[in-house]
Write a protein that holds these residues in place. Structure first.
Motif, PDB file in Angstrom:
ATOM      1  N   LYS A 123      12.110 -24.987 -27.108  1.00  0.00           N
ATOM      2  CA  LYS A 123      13.119 -24.087 -27.659  1.00  0.00           C
ATOM      3  C   LYS A 123      12.943 -24.056 -29.171  1.00  0.00           C
ATOM      4  N   ASP A 124      12.812 -22.849 -29.736  1.00  0.00           N
ATOM      5  CA  ASP A 124      12.662 -22.699 -31.179  1.00  0.00           C
ATOM      6  C   ASP A 124      13.973 -23.004 -31.886  1.00  0.00           C
ATOM      7  N   ARG A 125      13.850 -23.629 -33.068  1.00  0.00           N
ATOM      8  CA  ARG A 125      14.993 -23.957 -33.917  1.00  0.00           C
ATOM      9  C   ARG A 125      14.848 -23.260 -35.255  1.00  0.00           C
ATOM     10  N   ASP A 126      15.788 -23.514 -36.151  1.00  0.00           N
ATOM     11  CA  ASP A 126      15.740 -22.969 -37.501  1.00  0.00           C
ATOM     12  C   ASP A 126      14.504 -23.444 -38.243  1.00  0.00           C
ATOM     13  N   ARG A 127      14.033 -22.625 -39.170  1.00  0.00           N
ATOM     14  CA  ARG A 127      12.940 -22.938 -40.086  1.00  0.00           C
ATOM     15  C   ARG A 127      11.620 -23.234 -39.390  1.00  0.00           C
ATOM     16  N   GLY A 128      11.435 -22.739 -38.174  1.00  0.00           N
ATOM     17  CA  GLY A 128      10.155 -22.862 -37.500  1.00  0.00           C
ATOM     18  C   GLY A 128       9.940 -24.127 -36.694  1.00  0.00           C
ATOM     19  N   TYR A 129      10.948 -24.991 -36.636  1.00  0.00           N
ATOM     20  CA  TYR A 129      10.831 -26.196 -35.824  1.00  0.00           C
ATOM     21  C   TYR A 129      10.982 -25.842 -34.348  1.00  0.00           C
ATOM     22  N   ARG A 130      10.415 -26.669 -33.475  1.00  0.00           N
ATOM     23  CA  ARG A 130      10.522 -26.431 -32.038  1.00  0.00           C
ATOM     24  C   ARG A 130      10.862 -27.751 -31.343  1.00  0.00           C
ATOM     25  N   ASP A 131      11.899 -27.717 -30.515  1.00  0.00           N
ATOM     26  CA  ASP A 131      12.295 -28.873 -29.713  1.00  0.00           C
ATOM     27  C   ASP A 131      11.743 -28.730 -28.305  1.00  0.00           C
ATOM     28  N   TYR A 132      11.168 -29.800 -27.792  1.00  0.00           N
ATOM     29  CA  TYR A 132      10.749 -29.879 -26.399  1.00  0.00           C
ATOM     30  C   TYR A 132      11.608 -30.942 -25.729  1.00  0.00           C
ATOM     31  N   THR A 133      12.225 -30.597 -24.609  1.00  0.00           N
ATOM     32  CA  THR A 133      13.107 -31.534 -23.919  1.00  0.00           C
ATOM     33  C   THR A 133      12.620 -31.792 -22.492  1.00  0.00           C
ATOM     34  N   CYS A 134      12.993 -32.972 -21.991  1.00  0.00           N
ATOM     35  CA  CYS A 134      12.649 -33.399 -20.638  1.00  0.00           C
ATOM     36  C   CYS A 134      13.944 -33.639 -19.871  1.00  0.00           C
ATOM     37  N   ILE A 165       8.781 -30.700 -33.082  1.00  0.00           N
ATOM     38  CA  ILE A 165       7.522 -30.398 -33.761  1.00  0.00           C
ATOM     39  C   ILE A 165       7.828 -29.519 -34.976  1.00  0.00           C
ATOM     40  N   ALA A 166       7.308 -29.928 -36.141  1.00  0.00           N
ATOM     41  CA  ALA A 166       7.495 -29.167 -37.372  1.00  0.00           C
ATOM     42  C   ALA A 166       6.580 -27.948 -37.373  1.00  0.00           C
ATOM     43  N   PRO A 167       6.857 -26.962 -38.232  1.00  0.00           N
ATOM     44  CA  PRO A 167       6.001 -25.781 -38.311  1.00  0.00           C
ATOM     45  C   PRO A 167       4.544 -26.126 -38.622  1.00  0.00           C
ATOM     46  N   SER A 168       4.317 -27.247 -39.281  1.00  0.00           N
ATOM     47  CA  SER A 168       2.957 -27.672 -39.638  1.00  0.00           C
ATOM     48  C   SER A 168       2.186 -28.230 -38.438  1.00  0.00           C
ATOM     49  N   GLY A 169       2.894 -28.505 -37.334  1.00  0.00           N
ATOM     50  CA  GLY A 169       2.266 -29.088 -36.163  1.00  0.00           C
ATOM     51  C   GLY A 169       2.419 -30.593 -36.082  1.00  0.00           C
ATOM     52  N   LEU A 170       3.078 -31.197 -37.083  1.00  0.00           N
ATOM     53  CA  LEU A 170       3.320 -32.635 -37.050  1.00  0.00           C
ATOM     54  C   LEU A 170       4.552 -32.953 -36.209  1.00  0.00           C
ATOM     55  N   VAL A 171       4.514 -34.087 -35.500  1.00  0.00           N
ATOM     56  CA  VAL A 171       5.680 -34.530 -34.744  1.00  0.00           C
ATOM     57  C   VAL A 171       6.722 -34.993 -35.762  1.00  0.00           C
ATOM     58  N   PHE A 172       7.880 -34.341 -35.770  1.00  0.00           N
ATOM     59  CA  PHE A 172       8.928 -34.622 -36.738  1.00  0.00           C
ATOM     60  C   PHE A 172       9.878 -35.708 -36.237  1.00  0.00           C
ATOM     61  N   ASP A 173      10.191 -35.690 -34.921  1.00  0.00           N
ATOM     62  CA  ASP A 173      11.147 -36.648 -34.363  1.00  0.00           C
ATOM     63  C   ASP A 173      10.924 -36.793 -32.871  1.00  0.00           C
TER      64      ASP A 173
END
Length: 62
Positions: A32-43, A51-59
């Protein structure tokens, strides 16, 4: 169960393809896309990978 991408366990700061779908509990995670280009993946187990817009795992939360 660890969250993986291309068979490698993800950790905060790991470089991954932003459009790759991580796997958790043997299943693709839901994105699911979030603000500022971040994307959350849930299980279904409650784990979330951000995942940050840069492709790095943020959290990662379990």
């Amino acid at each position: 169960m660890p969250t993986t991408s291309y068979g490698y366990e993800l950790s905060i700061g790991a470089d991954t393809d932003r459009d790759d779908i991580p796997v958790c509990c043997g299943e693709d995670m839901t994105g699911k896309d979030r603000d500022r280009g971040y994307r959350d993946y849930t299980c279904d187990c409650g784990a979330t990978v951000t995942i940050a817009p840069s492709g790095l795992v943020f959290d990662i939360t379990d």
